[in-house]
Motif scaffolding. Structure first.
Motif, PDB file in Angstrom:
ATOM      1  N   GLY A 188       0.806  -1.216   0.000  1.00 27.06           N
ATOM      2  CA  GLY A 188       0.000   0.000   0.000  1.00 27.06           C
ATOM      3  C   GLY A 188       0.840   1.268   0.000  1.00 27.06           C
ATOM      4  O   GLY A 188       2.063   1.253  -0.132  1.00 27.06           O
ATOM      5  N   GLY A 189       0.159   2.411   0.138  1.00 31.11           N
ATOM      6  CA  GLY A 189       0.839   3.697   0.207  1.00 31.11           C
ATOM      7  C   GLY A 189       0.803   4.446  -1.103  1.00 31.11           C
ATOM      8  O   GLY A 189       1.233   3.922  -2.138  1.00 31.11           O
ATOM      9  N   ALA A 190       0.275   5.667  -1.041  1.00 30.82           N
ATOM     10  CA  ALA A 190       0.171   6.467  -2.264  1.00 30.82           C
ATOM     11  C   ALA A 190       1.535   6.828  -2.829  1.00 30.82           C
ATOM     12  O   ALA A 190       1.695   6.984  -4.045  1.00 30.82           O
ATOM     13  CB  ALA A 190      -0.635   7.735  -1.979  1.00 30.82           C
ATOM     14  N   ASP A 191       2.541   6.963  -1.960  1.00 25.29           N
ATOM     15  CA  ASP A 191       3.866   7.397  -2.411  1.00 25.29           C
ATOM     16  C   ASP A 191       4.896   6.279  -2.360  1.00 25.29           C
ATOM     17  O   ASP A 191       6.097   6.539  -2.489  1.00 25.29           O
ATOM     18  CB  ASP A 191       4.341   8.574  -1.550  1.00 25.29           C
ATOM     19  N   THR A 192       4.454   5.051  -2.147  1.00 28.75           N
ATOM     20  CA  THR A 192       5.386   3.935  -2.082  1.00 28.75           C
ATOM     21  C   THR A 192       5.930   3.627  -3.478  1.00 28.75           C
ATOM     22  O   THR A 192       5.211   3.727  -4.467  1.00 28.75           O
ATOM     23  CB  THR A 192       4.679   2.688  -1.509  1.00 28.75           C
ATOM     24  N   ALA A 193       7.192   3.240  -3.545  1.00 32.79           N
ATOM     25  CA  ALA A 193       7.865   3.033  -4.830  1.00 32.79           C
ATOM     26  C   ALA A 193       7.211   1.926  -5.640  1.00 32.79           C
ATOM     27  O   ALA A 193       6.821   0.881  -5.110  1.00 32.79           O
ATOM     28  CB  ALA A 193       9.334   2.701  -4.595  1.00 32.79           C
ATOM     29  N   THR A 194       7.106   2.154  -6.943  1.00 28.83           N
ATOM     30  CA  THR A 194       6.542   1.192  -7.875  1.00 28.83           C
ATOM     31  C   THR A 194       7.582   0.806  -8.929  1.00 28.83           C
ATOM     32  O   THR A 194       8.595   1.498  -9.093  1.00 28.83           O
ATOM     33  CB  THR A 194       5.293   1.765  -8.575  1.00 28.83           C
ATOM     34  N   PRO A 195       7.354  -0.282  -9.667  1.00 27.49           N
ATOM     35  CA  PRO A 195       8.347  -0.708 -10.651  1.00 27.49           C
ATOM     36  C   PRO A 195       8.646   0.321 -11.727  1.00 27.49           C
ATOM     37  O   PRO A 195       9.772   0.405 -12.224  1.00 27.49           O
ATOM     38  CB  PRO A 195       7.717  -1.970 -11.258  1.00 27.49           C
ATOM     39  N   VAL A 196       7.628   1.095 -12.127  1.00 27.14           N
ATOM     40  CA  VAL A 196       7.803   2.092 -13.186  1.00 27.14           C
ATOM     41  C   VAL A 196       7.310   3.433 -12.653  1.00 27.14           C
ATOM     42  O   VAL A 196       6.128   3.580 -12.356  1.00 27.14           O
ATOM     43  CB  VAL A 196       7.029   1.707 -14.459  1.00 27.14           C
ATOM     44  N   GLU A 197       8.214   4.383 -12.543  1.00 27.06           N
ATOM     45  CA  GLU A 197       7.840   5.694 -12.017  1.00 27.06           C
ATOM     46  C   GLU A 197       7.808   6.715 -13.153  1.00 27.06           C
ATOM     47  O   GLU A 197       7.114   6.516 -14.123  1.00 27.06           O
ATOM     48  CB  GLU A 197       8.792   6.071 -10.874  1.00 27.06           C
ATOM     49  N   GLY A 198       8.531   7.802 -13.049  1.00 29.34           N
ATOM     50  CA  GLY A 198       8.483   8.809 -14.105  1.00 29.34           C
ATOM     51  C   GLY A 198       7.152   9.530 -14.124  1.00 29.34           C
ATOM     52  O   GLY A 198       6.396   9.524 -13.150  1.00 29.34           O
TER      53      GLY A 198
END
Length: 242
Positions: A195-205
Motif C-alpha cells: 500500500g501507500g500512495a507514495d510507495t515506490a513502484t516498478p515504473v515511475e516517471g
C-alpha cells in the motif's frame, strides 16, 4: 525501436499491489529463496546488469552469481564468473564506503561529466584500497546534462554486451520504457500488500497515457509456492488510437 543495442530485460519483484518497497523505502527483501534463485539465474545469463544509484544506496550491494551450476554455465561459454555491474547516475553521488566496492566484481560507472567529477571528489576525500573503485567510467550525456542512455547502450553493444539486465529502480525503468529500450520483463509477484500512495513502484516517471502505454505479450506464467513468476515481452506495434 533503437537498433544496435543489447537485448534488454527488466528483472524485479513486487507486492501484489505493485510496490517494490515499503513506506520507509527500505530495501525490498520480501522475495522468497525461489525468487532470489530466479534473480540469480537472470543475472547469470546476462553479460551486464545495470541499476540506478538510488537502488545501490538502498541495498549497499549487488547480487553476485554464486551457484556452482550457473558459474559452470558461464565458464562453458567463455564468460567471466560475474557480469559487468553498471551503476547509472546523473549526479555521481555514491557513498564510496559501501560493501559494493568490496565485492569481487567488475564495476562500471555510467554518468555525466559533472557526475564523474563529483564521484572523483567523493572518492578522494578518504584513503582507500586500490580495489575500492569503478574499473571503468563511461560518460554519455544529453544537452540537458543527464545520462544519454541510448548512446550508452549502443556503446555497450559495440563492446560485446549482448544481453543486459535492468535491476531497478523505477525511474530508470520508466525512462527506458519511454525510449523503447526494453525487450522483456521478468516480474515476481510476492504474496503481500504494501500500500501507500507514495510507495515506490516498478515504473515511475511521469507515466503514460493509455493510448501510448507500452503493450506486453505474456510469454509464461509459473507458480512456485505462494509467488507467481511472470515473463513478458514488449510488443512493438502501433499504439491504440482513440
Amino acid at each position: 525501436m533503437v537498433s544496435n543495442r543489447p537485448n534488454t530485460k527488466v528483472v524485479l519483484a513486487m507486492s501484489v499491489d505493485g510496490k517494490i518497497a515499503d513506506l520507509s523505502l527500505s530495501p525490498a527483501r520480501f522475495g522468497s529463496k525461489n525468487d532470489k534463485a530466479h534473480l540469480e539465474k537472470q543475472v547469470a545469463t546476462s553479460d551486464a546488469v545495470i541499476f540506478g544509484a538510488g537502488t545501490l544506496r538502498a541495498y549497499g550491494t549487488t547480487l553476485r552469481v554464486s551457484d556452482s551450476q550457473l558459474l559452470y554455465n558461464r565458464a562453458k561459454v567463455n564468460k567471466p564468473p560475474q557480469p559487468l555491474h553498471i551503476i547509472i547516475t546523473n549526479s555521481g553521488n555514491i557513498n564510496p564506503d559501501i560493501h559494493f566496492f568490496n565485492q569481487p566484481i567488475n564495476r562500471c560507472l555510467l554518468t555525466t561529466s559533472a557526475g564523474s567529477l563529483f564521484w572523483r571528489q567523493c572518492q578522494g576525500k578518504i584513503r582507500r584500497d586500490e580495489n575500492i573503485k569503478f574499473q571503468q567510467t563511461l560518460i554519455f550525456e544529453t544537452p540537458h546534462q543527464t545520462v544519454d542512455i541510448v548512446a550508452a547502450l549502443k556503446h555497450l553493444k559495440d563492446v560485446g554486451i549482448e544481453n543486459l539486465a535492468v535491476l531497478g529502480g523505477g525511474k530508470l525503468i520508466a525512462s527506458m520504457l519511454e525510449l523503447d529500450l526494453i525487450d522483456e520483463l521478468w516480474i515476481t509477484v510476492c504474496p503481500l500488500i504494501l500500500g501507500g500512495a507514495d510507495t515506490a513502484t516498478p515504473v515511475e516517471g511521469i507515466g503514460f497515457l493509455e493510448k501510448n502505454a507500452p503493450r506486453l505479450k505474456l510469454v509464461n506464467v509459473e507458480k512456485i509456492g505462494e509467488e507467481v513468476f511472470l515473463h513478458y515481452q514488449v510488443s512493438r506495434f502501433a499504439p491504440i488510437q482513440n
